[in-house]
Design a protein around this motif. Structure first.
Motif, PDB file in Angstrom:
ATOM      1  N   ASN A   5       0.852  -1.188   0.000  1.00 43.34           N
ATOM      2  CA  ASN A   5       0.000   0.000   0.000  1.00 43.34           C
ATOM      3  C   ASN A   5       0.887   1.236   0.000  1.00 43.34           C
ATOM      4  N   ARG A   6       0.391   2.288  -0.658  1.00 45.50           N
ATOM      5  CA  ARG A   6       1.057   3.595  -0.637  1.00 45.50           C
ATOM      6  C   ARG A   6       0.000   4.626  -0.255  1.00 45.50           C
ATOM      7  N   PHE A   7       0.407   5.638   0.533  1.00 41.46           N
ATOM      8  CA  PHE A   7      -0.549   6.661   0.928  1.00 41.46           C
ATOM      9  C   PHE A   7       0.153   7.986   1.192  1.00 41.46           C
ATOM     10  N   THR A   8      -0.628   9.048   1.253  1.00 39.96           N
ATOM     11  CA  THR A   8      -0.136  10.341   1.689  1.00 39.96           C
ATOM     12  C   THR A   8      -0.972  10.772   2.885  1.00 39.96           C
ATOM     13  N   LEU A   9      -0.354  11.525   3.763  1.00 41.73           N
ATOM     14  CA  LEU A   9      -1.053  12.114   4.901  1.00 41.73           C
ATOM     15  C   LEU A   9      -0.891  13.614   4.770  1.00 41.73           C
ATOM     16  N   LYS A  10      -1.996  14.298   4.520  1.00 43.15           N
ATOM     17  CA  LYS A  10      -1.993  15.745   4.335  1.00 43.15           C
ATOM     18  C   LYS A  10      -2.425  16.404   5.625  1.00 43.15           C
ATOM     19  N   VAL A  11      -1.631  17.399   6.060  1.00 42.71           N
ATOM     20  CA  VAL A  11      -2.021  18.235   7.187  1.00 42.71           C
ATOM     21  C   VAL A  11      -2.850  19.358   6.570  1.00 42.71           C
ATOM     22  N   LEU A  12      -4.170  19.295   6.760  1.00 46.22           N
ATOM     23  CA  LEU A  12      -5.060  20.260   6.124  1.00 46.22           C
ATOM     24  C   LEU A  12      -4.769  21.677   6.619  1.00 46.22           C
ATOM     25  N   LYS A  13      -5.032  22.641   5.780  1.00 48.01           N
ATOM     26  CA  LYS A  13      -4.792  24.068   6.047  1.00 48.01           C
ATOM     27  C   LYS A  13      -3.301  24.395   6.149  1.00 48.01           C
ATOM     28  N   THR A  14      -2.449  23.494   5.629  1.00 48.59           N
ATOM     29  CA  THR A  14      -1.012  23.751   5.513  1.00 48.59           C
ATOM     30  C   THR A  14      -0.567  23.167   4.172  1.00 48.59           C
ATOM     31  N   SER A  15       0.693  23.351   3.832  1.00 48.45           N
ATOM     32  CA  SER A  15       1.234  22.742   2.605  1.00 48.45           C
ATOM     33  C   SER A  15       1.938  21.424   2.913  1.00 48.45           C
ATOM     34  N   ILE A  16       1.843  20.945   4.147  1.00 52.01           N
ATOM     35  CA  ILE A  16       2.573  19.743   4.557  1.00 52.01           C
ATOM     36  C   ILE A  16       1.865  18.476   4.087  1.00 52.01           C
ATOM     37  N   GLU A  17       2.623  17.652   3.375  1.00 54.75           N
ATOM     38  CA  GLU A  17       2.129  16.354   2.923  1.00 54.75           C
ATOM     39  C   GLU A  17       3.233  15.329   3.135  1.00 54.75           C
TER      40      GLU A  17
END
Length: 148
Positions: free
Chosen positions: A36-48
């Motif tokens: 599996n591959r995934f991304t975790l986005k910190v919403l309201k920021t540019s951090i992924e």
């Protein structure tokens, strides 16, 4: 769309505070070590952050790693350690609360994903602080939608 109608490779999850989105994407390689591959986005920021789940045995577990801005090419173990935010077992849970290892990307999507210690790891990482992540996620993320 309900989780069982979606493949794990297309599932999207959210934390209870609406601060994070975990999005699985297909690996599209039968030779990949990860399932599996995934991304975790910190919403309201540019951090992924980038994540992978790999099978391990003795005992059989789905082991995940979550990284931020890792260098490409030939890297050392120290390089990977420096950019790793979280590492641990990735569990799935169904609507009855039954826990299992996260299944490979072709399987039906889990109703919830459990990443033990994720919130604590983020609070102790380079992505925490002013202008960055300011909400530590709960370790359980619930199915939100199936990506197209």
């Amino acid at each position: 769309m309900a989780a069982p109608d979606c493949r794990q490779a297309s599932a999207v999850y959210a934390d209870r505070d609406g601060a994070y989105e975990l999005r699985f994407t297909p690996i599209n390689s039968e030779a990949a070590a990860a399932n599996n591959r995934f991304t975790l986005k910190v919403l309201k920021t540019s951090i992924e952050l980038d994540g992978y789940v790999m099978p391990s045995d003795d005992p059989e577990r789905a082991v995940g790693i979550l990284m931020f801005k890792c260098p490409g090419g030939d890297v050392t173990g120290a390089d990977l350690d420096a950019c790793t935010i979280w590492r641990g077992t990735v569990y799935s849970a169904n609507t009855r609360g039954e826990i299992d290892n996260l299944q490979p990307e072709a399987a039906a999507a889990a109703d919830s994903i459990l990443l033990p210690g994720l919130g604590r790891a983020i609070r102790q990482s380079q992505i925490w602080g002013n202008g960055k992540a300011t909400v530590a996620p709960w370790d359980v993320l619930a199915f939100k939608e199936c990506a197209k």
